[in-house]
Design an enzyme around this catalytic site. Sequence first.
Site, short mmCIF file in Angstrom:
data_model
loop_
_atom_site.label_atom_id
_atom_site.label_comp_id
_atom_site.label_asym_id
_atom_site.label_seq_id
_atom_site.Cartn_x
_atom_site.Cartn_y
_atom_site.Cartn_z
N THR A 124 0.84 -1.19 0.00
CA THR A 124 0.00 0.00 0.00
C THR A 124 0.88 1.24 0.00
O THR A 124 1.90 1.30 0.70
CB THR A 124 -0.94 0.03 1.22
OG1 THR A 124 -1.83 -1.09 1.14
CG2 THR A 124 -1.78 1.30 1.24
N PHE B 210 1.14 5.29 0.72
CA PHE B 210 0.54 6.33 1.55
C PHE B 210 1.14 7.67 1.17
O PHE B 210 2.31 7.75 0.78
CB PHE B 210 0.81 6.06 3.03
CG PHE B 210 0.26 4.74 3.53
CD1 PHE B 210 -0.95 4.69 4.20
CD2 PHE B 210 0.97 3.57 3.33
CE1 PHE B 210 -1.45 3.48 4.66
CE2 PHE B 210 0.47 2.36 3.78
CZ PHE B 210 -0.74 2.32 4.45
#
Length: 369
Positions: free
Chosen positions: A266, A268
């Site tokens: 992921t 960010f």
Amino acid sequence: MTGADAASDEQSELLRLRAGIDRIDDEVLRLVSERARLAQRIGEIKQGTIYRPEREAQVLRRIVEANPGPLPDEAVQRITREIMSACLALEQPLLIAFLGPAGTFTEAAARKHFGASPVLDPCASIDDAFRAVEAGNVNYAVVPVENSTEGAVGRTLDLLLSSSVKVCGEVSLRVHQNLLCKAAALDSSKPPARIYSHAQSLAQCHEWLDRNLPQVPRIPVASNAEAARMAAEQPDTCAIAGETAAQRYGLNILAGNIEDEPNNTTRFLILGSHDAGPSGHDKTSLICSAQNRAGAMHHLLAPFAEHGISMTRLESRPARSLGGGQWAYVFYIDIEGHRQQPQLAAALQALDERAGFLKVLGSYPAAAM
């Protein structure tokens, strides 16, 4: 040489080596303290914002390039990050908002990027994290923007369009999902009543869930940590979350690394009131719209090719906050380089002349490992 003599020699060698380590530890402490004093002096001289994302990125890259081993580059970066974090806290204590509650992957990303010294402020939603920066209640916020398996986080993209915040950094985190429960093991004769997790995490594990718990209802909640908290209060339920959430809420890991893609990552974004200066290895993020005419997209993106700019991401979203009627879209674009570089500045100027709308979200150092 007798066995006793060999043992005596080994003990002498151990004592010598440990004495050497003690001397090095003392020298490391002296040097770290000297670094902290220099950082304090910098804080006295500088005005305004002390945190410089580009400077930290340059230091981390230089340390990796100089690393002689045997410690791996990632370990050297973590150690250096913590030293920088502690020194920065002497100059300017930071308050960082993140998508909470405590125990989320976003918290882990915030710690990876900022180290252990800043105070972290959990927010109930991505909207609240954006508002905390806009209101000046925190220095920075960390929010998820995309996952390598499930794609973009739509709410973050929508808020980037409407918010005044700047993107001043990014961090990538390998995400390992785990099935958590108060029970010590799964009971095949009595499956859990339900499974809680964030919608993206449920999607990242759907193949595993289809194979192992196909009949169990899957309930999306605001975050993985919230799912863990709920599972801790409801013994007949499970959550999908990370190890940190398991530890924080006293849950057992019934099955580890259940994500369908082993390289599940992921990305960010670090949000603030400013972006970053050039670091030597940067990205620039922007949002634009194409004029409604034939060949508009080719015309819109041509300046990047003309000026030798590499585009790393292109994604479309409905232009909800801009108006323009039904089926109006904006494009989220990431490109390599910093907007202060002449060729990129020229490309952005040409893009501005062609686009119906252009918003530069910021230039910032590309994520380290």
